[in-house]
Enzyme design. Structure first.
Site, PDB file in Angstrom:
ATOM      1  N   SER B 473       0.827  -1.210   0.000  1.00 20.18           N
ATOM      2  CA  SER B 473       0.000   0.000   0.000  1.00 20.18           C
ATOM      3  C   SER B 473       0.860   1.258   0.000  1.00 20.18           C
ATOM      4  O   SER B 473       0.560   2.237  -0.683  1.00 20.18           O
ATOM      5  CB  SER B 473      -0.929   0.009   1.222  1.00 20.18           C
ATOM      6  OG  SER B 473      -1.787  -1.114   1.166  1.00 20.18           O
ATOM      7  N   SER B 540      -2.953 -11.304  -2.573  1.00 19.74           N
ATOM      8  CA  SER B 540      -3.116 -12.293  -3.660  1.00 19.74           C
ATOM      9  C   SER B 540      -2.022 -13.353  -3.622  1.00 19.74           C
ATOM     10  O   SER B 540      -1.148 -13.384  -4.479  1.00 19.74           O
ATOM     11  CB  SER B 540      -3.170 -11.605  -5.025  1.00 19.74           C
ATOM     12  OG  SER B 540      -2.156 -10.631  -5.187  1.00 19.74           O
TER      13      SER B 540
END
Lengths: 301, 627
Positions: B473, B540
């Site tokens: 992020s 993921s």
């Protein structure tokens, strides 16, 4: 092939589909070119598959240095006409060690100069798919081979662990180092090959046609003396006989047959009434019934 | 030797006949010891395909491995591999060839024992007819039902029941009639078009190639005469035009050919065609071959088409008749035959190959399993090796298909495990479950390239993957700031934020995690099509899921960025206190702790964040984009 009902037309279409599939999905394909009649048909099919472009992969010939001289001339001409790159590979270590078909016996010689040489060449160039001209009707273990045959990084074949192959949906996925051997002629028979050569006017090595050639008789087989390297036993003198070859390989290992057939129709006539199967002309297969399976497990085509 | 060969008639006419012969592909199936291999050996032997040196080898082998005493064991002609000679059973599909004056035959010899059901399905997939063997002494067995069911599932419409070993029941007509009635009664539901029951003995050859005087009560055909004469017309031949594009041939700027094999109908120069998925249409200009252009191509022909108009067509697209298009869907209902040792994991992403189209797919629901012995439907959680079930599948992108019963080539697929690369299942599509947006997609004039042109940027998706706390992020945020500052249109999708909205109905089970990534991939695709540079910041952890996302995009559009930090470093950062909870057992399936992270094998960018300056890492991404 123009006639739609013909089974040869279907075989041709299936082979073209197989060849295209490899090119579409594999990173680095190559076509093993052995110069024989099956290779001639396979090369012709590849040219048809990509016409008007030349086939987008090189030809690879494993040169044992014991091929008939006429084969080598023919090989170079065919590659030139197809507009394809021709790669040749010889097991130079085997050559340096003096491995030859006379002193080392057919099976050791084949292992070193053909099987090992093939693996070296595939590793050297990093090919992930190699076309071969084998047919399922040639021999029993071939009958169980897949069209897309998976090989380990060591080029081994595991007959018990083959991928199921359904419809014409081919699984071409391999990991780095693994590869596929692909056999576009799987469903062809020897008769189909000859019929197709005749219908499409495909050039073949003149050795398939009968001519006067110098031969000696050994163990009931006629062996052609193609150059001065062939050691002759005491009392052995080459004599000219009218012979031809049903299959082509290394000259010391390929038996000739006496024949008058100097046309394609003549060859096929002989074949149709022949009472010996095709590979028996090759001395390497005589060892024992499962010899082909053993060779294939080790990486032979 | 030296005797000139002679044939009964000129070789030219023999060869022309061989060329003109039709081809029949059939499979043989039966239980162990029903005599399958002997039957095929008999066909090869009696049609003179067995040559003298093979007979000599056979005499040798018969002494060593044979089961027929001093007689030749015909089965050994067929059982090729060392292992099966020792076990006396056939372990794999073998293909055999023989020809008569009327036809050429390719026989798939498939084993009958239960653990090799997958081989039977393999043999059946390319056959027009099935010969099912029954031992006259045993009658219709459970295996017979299983074989018949698989044959019917694979779409074979012509069946021969070979009641073998009649010599061992004194060629008794009553025995044969009872078996024949039994079989016909239970096969009624299978919808075979033809069903021929033949009493025979493969060992003696009775009613295989020659009529048996010992069974003069039987007045039907011999096996060989039936195989020579049966009509097995292919439905695809008369169906609408279909051609999956296999390869685009571009040798130079003047030639663009679409290579493929017609799997339905016919095509001529001047015909209009459509691209099934995009809905674009065009006109066939030439059918180009090395032997000259063709006036027409038919189902089964491998051809190269050129078109008058320039249309965007690539490998995997299906060209079709504009007025009779295939279905296009990304949710399908299909029968699966499971072929791998590792059982099906519903929700897991597998590679799927439908025709020449590769995508990824997951099984979203197993409607029912099928017990091959009783043919009863049953509730199952998974499919194990040789299991058969009716399943619902979700695909990463829509595929064009026709139902399997209408066109085998257009309705069949295989599933491939993306990790082992094994072919794990064979599938037969029945129907679309949810048709793609509109089945025959409307082709809009404002497309992605038009939108991209307006924004003046190349749309991309930047897929940041890595452990929690690795810095995804942080870096993604800096990259977006830089892009924004230079006037680029962007959007950032963040794992946590999306789970509060779009994906708030999803939990953390394997199936939900797959669906989580699938949705994010689809959203990123929409943004990208709208012309944006889309940043995705998601853990993921699974390769197959990232592959599924990657498959949604055009080559070059998907930029996988592995944001890497050693687990210890990420855990020490623990910005949200999640590792602490995971270690305490308060969170299950936490990546890195009790759930694996599969590192990307060949990401476009790797960012090592341990001790690195986030600003420098963001610059690295910007440099890669080369804006």
């Amino acid at each position: 092939m123009s006639n739609r009902a013909s089974q040869l037309h279907r075989l041709e279409a299936q082979s073209i589909e197989i060849i295209r599939e490899v090119v579409a999905e594999m990173a680095r394909p190559v076509m093993l070119y052995s110069i024989g009649k099956d290779s001639s048909v396979m090369l012709h099919l590849a040219r048809k598959a990509f016409y008007p472009a030349p086939p987008p992969f090189p030809l690879l010939h494993i040169d044992t240095t014991w091929k008939f001289r006429e084969m080598i001339e023919f090989r170079d001409r065919m590659a030139r006409e197809a507009g394809m790159e021709l790669l040749t590979h010889t097991n130079t270590q085997g050559l340096a060690d003096g491995v030859n078909p006379f002193d080392h016996g057919a099976s050791f010689y084949t292992q070193v100069m053909k099987t090992e040489a093939l693996k070296q060449a595939l590793d050297l160039h990093g090919f992930d798919a190699a076309f071969g001209g084998a047919r399922r009707d040639e021999e029993k273990s071939r009958a169980k081979e897949r069209i897309f045959s998976f090989r380990t990084p060591q080029h081994g074949w595991d007959p018990k662990n083959q991928r199921p192959e359904l419809w014409s949906v081919f699984n071409t996925r391999v990991r780095r180092g693994e590869s596929l051997r692909v056999f576009p002629l799987s469903n062809w028979t020897e008769l189909d090959i000859w019929q197709y050569i005749r219908a499409e006017n495909i050039p073949i090595v003149p050795l398939y046609y009968a001519a006067e050639r110098p031969v000696v008789e050994r163990d009931g087989m006629l062996v052609m003396v193609d150059d001065e390297r062939m050691p002759l036993a005491a009392g052995e003198t080459p004599e000219l006989r009218r012979v031809r070859f049903r299959t082509l390989g290394c000259y010391p290992l390929t038996a000739a047959m006496e024949s008058e057939a100097d046309t394609l129709d003549g060859i096929v006539t002989e074949m149709l009434i022949a009472r010996t199967s095709e590979r028996s002309g090759r001395l390497i297969d005589h060892d024992e019934a499962a010899s082909m399976e053993k060779k294939k497990r080790e990486g032979y085509f | 030797m030296n005797q000139l060969p002679s044939l009964s008639r000129p070789v030219t006419s023999l060869l022309d006949d061989h060329d003109q012969k039709g081809l029949l592909r059939f499979l043989t199936c039966g239980s162990v010891d029903d005599g399958k291999s002997t039957l095929i050996g008999r066909l090869l032997h009696d049609t003179k395909l067995v040559l003298e040196d093979q007979v000599a080898a056979l005499r040798n082998d018969s002494r060593k491995y044979g089961t027929q005493g001093e007689n030749i064991d015909l089965a050994l002609l067929v059982d090729g591999l060392e292992a099966e000679r020792e076990q006396g059973i056939t372990i794999d599909v073998a293909y055999r060839f023989f020809a008569t004056d009327a036809r050429k035959f390719i026989v798939a010899d498939t084993p009958g024992h239960e653990q090799y059901t997958r081989n039977m399905a393999t043999g059946a997939s390319n056959s027009d007819l099935a010969v099912i063997l029954i031992d006259a002494r045993k009658g219709v067995l459970q295996q017979t039902r299983r074989h018949s069911f698989i044959v019917s599932l694979l779409g074979i419409r012509h069946v021969v029941v070979a009641v073998n070993k009649m010599d061992l029941v004194d060629n008794d007509e009553a025995v044969f009639e009872r078996i024949s009635e039994d079989y016909r009664a239970f096969a009624e539901g299978f919808g075979f078009e033809t069903l021929q029951v033949i009493p025979m003995s493969a060992l003696t050859g009775d009613n295989v190639t020659a009529r048996a005087t010992a069974m003069d009560w039987y007045d039907g055909p011999t096996l060989l005469s039936h195989l020579e004469s049966i009509e097995v017309a292919s439905e695809a031949f008369d169906g609408p035009f279909r051609m999956p594009v296999q390869w685009v041939n571009r040798p130079n700027l003047d030639f663009r050919g679409y290579c493929g094999t017609l799997v339905g109908g016919r095509i001529r120069p001047g015909d209009r065609i459509s691209v099934a998925a995009s809905g674009r249409t065009a006109t066939v200009e030439r059918i180009a071959t090395m032997n000259g252009d063709l006036d027409e191509a038919l189902a089964g022909d491998a051809v190269t088409l050129t078109l008058r108009e320039e249309v965007d067509i690539s490998r995997g697209d299906v060209l079709c008749a504009p007025d009779q298009r295939p279905e296009v869907a990304d949710r399908i209902g299909a029968h699966l035959i499971w072929m791998d040792d590792r059982p099906l994991v519903p929700g897991r992403s597998y590679a799927i190959k439908v025709g020449k189209r590769l995508a990824s797919a997951s099984v979203t629901r197993i409607d029912h399993g099928i017990d091959v012995n009783t043919l009863q439907h049953e509730d199952v959680e998974t499919l194990a090796l040789n299991g058969i079930g009716y399943c619902e599948l979700a695909l990463s992108s829509p595929v064009a298909f026709d139902p399997y019963e209408v066109n085998r080539d257009m309705g069949s697929f295989v599933l491939i495990d993306p990790l082992t690369n094994h072919t794990v299942a064979a599938g037969m599509i029945w129907k679309a479950l949810r048709k793609a947006d509109n089945i025959h997609r409307q082709a809009f004039d404002i497309d992605r390239s038009a939108r991209a042109a307006l924004t003046g940027q190349t749309p991309r998706v930047l897929w940041f993957t890595g452990l929690s706390g690795a810095g995804k992020s942080t870096v993604a945020n800096l990259v977006e700031q830089r892009l924004h500052a230079t006037g680029r249109l962007t959007f950032l999708l963040d794992g946590d934020n999306v789970r509060h909205g779009l994906n708030k109905d999803l939990g953390f089970s394997e199936a939900d995690r797959v669906e989580n990534i699938r949705r994010v991939g689809e959203v990123a695709k929409l943004f990208t099509e709208a012309g944006l540079i889309t940043l995705v910041s998601f853990i993921s952890p699974f390769r197959s899921d990232r592959q599924m996302a990657r498959d949604l995009f055009k080559p070059g559009e998907f930029v996988e960025i592995h944001v890497h930090a050693p687990l210890a470093v990420a855990e020490a950062r623990d910005p949200k206190g999640l590792y602490k909870k995971a270690r305490a057992g308060e969170i299950r399936n936490f990546t890195g702790i009790d759930s694996p992270y599969e590192e990307p094998q060949s990401p476009e960018i790797v960012l090592n964040t341990d001790g690195a300056d986030p600003e420098a890492l963001a610059d690295e991404v910007i440099r890669y984009l080369d804006l």
